[in-house]
Design an enzyme around this catalytic site. Sequence first.
Site, PDB file in Angstrom:
ATOM      1  N   THR A 107       0.840  -1.207   0.000  1.00 28.87           N
ATOM      2  CA  THR A 107       0.000   0.000   0.000  1.00 28.87           C
ATOM      3  C   THR A 107       0.869   1.250   0.000  1.00 28.87           C
ATOM      4  OG1 THR A 107      -1.720  -1.187   1.222  1.00 28.87           O
ATOM      5  CG2 THR A 107      -1.795   1.225   1.307  1.00 28.87           C
ATOM      6  N   ASN A 112      -5.710  -9.186  -8.032  1.00 25.08           N
ATOM      7  CA  ASN A 112      -5.727  -9.901  -6.751  1.00 25.08           C
ATOM      8  C   ASN A 112      -6.972 -10.756  -6.553  1.00 25.08           C
ATOM      9  OD1 ASN A 112      -6.355  -6.933  -6.651  1.00 25.08           O
ATOM     10  ND2 ASN A 112      -7.415  -7.581  -4.793  1.00 25.08           N
ATOM     11  N   GLN A 150       0.690  -9.055  -6.432  1.00 24.23           N
ATOM     12  CA  GLN A 150       0.245 -10.452  -6.541  1.00 24.23           C
ATOM     13  C   GLN A 150       1.159 -11.290  -7.429  1.00 24.23           C
ATOM     14  OE1 GLN A 150      -2.329 -12.149  -5.035  1.00 24.23           O
ATOM     15  NE2 GLN A 150      -2.895 -10.360  -3.837  1.00 24.23           N
ATOM     16  N   GLY A 202       6.190  -8.074   0.814  1.00 20.75           N
ATOM     17  CA  GLY A 202       6.827  -9.307   1.279  1.00 20.75           C
ATOM     18  C   GLY A 202       5.881 -10.402   1.722  1.00 20.75           C
ATOM     19  N   HIS A 203       4.770 -10.007   2.360  1.00 23.02           N
ATOM     20  CA  HIS A 203       3.925 -11.042   2.959  1.00 23.02           C
ATOM     21  C   HIS A 203       3.115 -11.841   1.941  1.00 23.02           C
ATOM     22  CE1 HIS A 203      -0.182  -9.061   3.023  1.00 23.02           C
ATOM     23  NE2 HIS A 203       0.551  -8.015   2.795  1.00 23.02           N
ATOM     24  N   CYS A 216     -15.455  -6.186   2.561  1.00 25.38           N
ATOM     25  CA  CYS A 216     -16.815  -5.995   3.058  1.00 25.38           C
ATOM     26  C   CYS A 216     -16.781  -4.840   4.044  1.00 25.38           C
ATOM     27  CB  CYS A 216     -17.386  -7.255   3.676  1.00 25.38           C
ATOM     28  SG  CYS A 216     -16.707  -7.692   5.263  1.00 25.38           S
TER      29      CYS A 216
HETATM   30  N1  PLP Z   1      -1.865  -4.392  -4.326  1.00 20.03           N
HETATM   31  C1  PLP Z   1      -2.395  -5.610  -4.507  1.00 20.03           C
HETATM   32  C2  PLP Z   1      -2.662  -6.091  -5.897  1.00 20.03           C
HETATM   33  C3  PLP Z   1      -2.691  -6.427  -3.417  1.00 20.03           C
HETATM   34  O1  PLP Z   1      -3.229  -7.629  -3.602  1.00 20.03           O
HETATM   35  C4  PLP Z   1      -2.423  -5.925  -2.103  1.00 20.03           C
HETATM   36  C5  PLP Z   1      -2.784  -6.729  -0.915  1.00 20.03           C
HETATM   37  O2  PLP Z   1      -3.767  -7.445  -0.907  1.00 20.03           O
HETATM   38  C6  PLP Z   1      -1.848  -4.658  -1.969  1.00 20.03           C
HETATM   39  C7  PLP Z   1      -1.587  -3.914  -3.109  1.00 20.03           C
HETATM   40  C8  PLP Z   1      -1.530  -4.078  -0.629  1.00 20.03           C
HETATM   41  O3  PLP Z   1      -0.390  -4.702  -0.065  1.00 20.03           O
HETATM   42  P1  PLP Z   1      -0.117  -4.600   1.497  1.00 20.03           P
HETATM   43  O4  PLP Z   1      -1.041  -5.544   2.179  1.00 20.03           O
HETATM   44  O5  PLP Z   1       1.312  -4.985   1.686  1.00 20.03           O
HETATM   45  O6  PLP Z   1      -0.348  -3.175   1.901  1.00 20.03           O
END
Ligand code: PLP
Length: 364
Positions: free
Chosen positions: A68, A139, A164, A185-186, A306
């Site tokens: 993000t 995603n 993703q 990373g996660h 949601c």
């Molecule tokens: N962009 C995409 C395509 C994602 O799937 C996600 C998380 O679901 C994010 C951005 C945000 O990543 P983060 O959870 O590390 O903020």
Amino acid sequence: MLYFDHAATTPMRESAKHAWLQASSALNPSGQYALGRRARSLLDDARETVAKVFSCDPIEVIFTASGTESDNIALKGLHAISPHSKVVISAIEHSAVYETAQFLGDVELLPVTREGFVHDPHGILAQPAAVVSCMWANNETGAIQPVGQIIAATSAPVHVDAVQAVGKVPINFHALGAASLAMSGHKFGGPRGVGVLLAKRSPAPAPLFHGGGQERGIRSGTVDVAGACGFAAALTEAVATMDQEQQRLAALKDMIIAGLPEDSILNTPKDSLATHVNVSFPGAEGDSLIMLLDSQGFALATGSACANGVNRASRVLLAQGVDEKTARGTLRISLGYTTTEDEVAQLIEALPKAVAIARQAGMA
Ligand code: PLP
């Protein structure tokens, strides 16, 4: 737990835990004394690992605290240095891009085809813009987007949200020609709360916040060295096992698709990540399905956010032309490195019954 929500987050890999722990005593990498230099050396190694994987220069690797944050820096930072005001994004971006663009205002959306691929039938990309943003893979559906074509069709700097896609498809930053690329990373077995933004030397995004000038001044703040090491270790493992693992997961994905109840509607196209199956069960409420499956030990999601516990139709599915009611009866089944064939078999067995009960319960 039968975990089918790897697209939301995937368990941390042992290699990442080990690397994180090893580096957890590292002090401030900006310190000029020996302990600072040791921390700096760990951080440099992590940065070089990331740069090598994505065929870019170490200086182009900016450590952040999430996907993000990487998306925010790219969009707001590239917008801030542009003489133009328009922001062009695809209609199916993650909220990290979508909401950032709305915040900036003057947004134009690139539509998607019924299959879920971004396209530009109205020539939006030919017009001047401050920044264009398109994700590598969606995603919710896993649909792989034509990012190369989008970059070729515009003269504006392009940001790619590859959150993703990283660890699942090969990515070469220099060959791609994007101005910036976000990852997290996660999503591939690294620690949560560590992201990276690859940012070209020029045009470099303006910083969101100001401070000590770390990370080329684009992202001030003391860098989390242990987080960066865990990130690099997870990335190394994900990339080293990528070909074999994606093949294994593609076979499990085929198994899921073949085992779906006959009247289900597949929203994931053929050209998609091996990890994603997005499927609608008309007449069943997505939330009911999740709760029914949860009570049997399955963890999966609808794929859309949601608000206040109210199931909303996914903006992504609506953009690709799925009707509102069908969209509300959707599950995102997402696979990862811990997924086994036995788990998939159990899911296939449990799904039809859960769908039948959810249909009996009806839609709100
Ligand atoms: N962009 C995409 C395509 C994602 O799937 C996600 C998380 O679901 C994010 C951005 C945000 O990543 P983060 O959870 O590390 O903020």
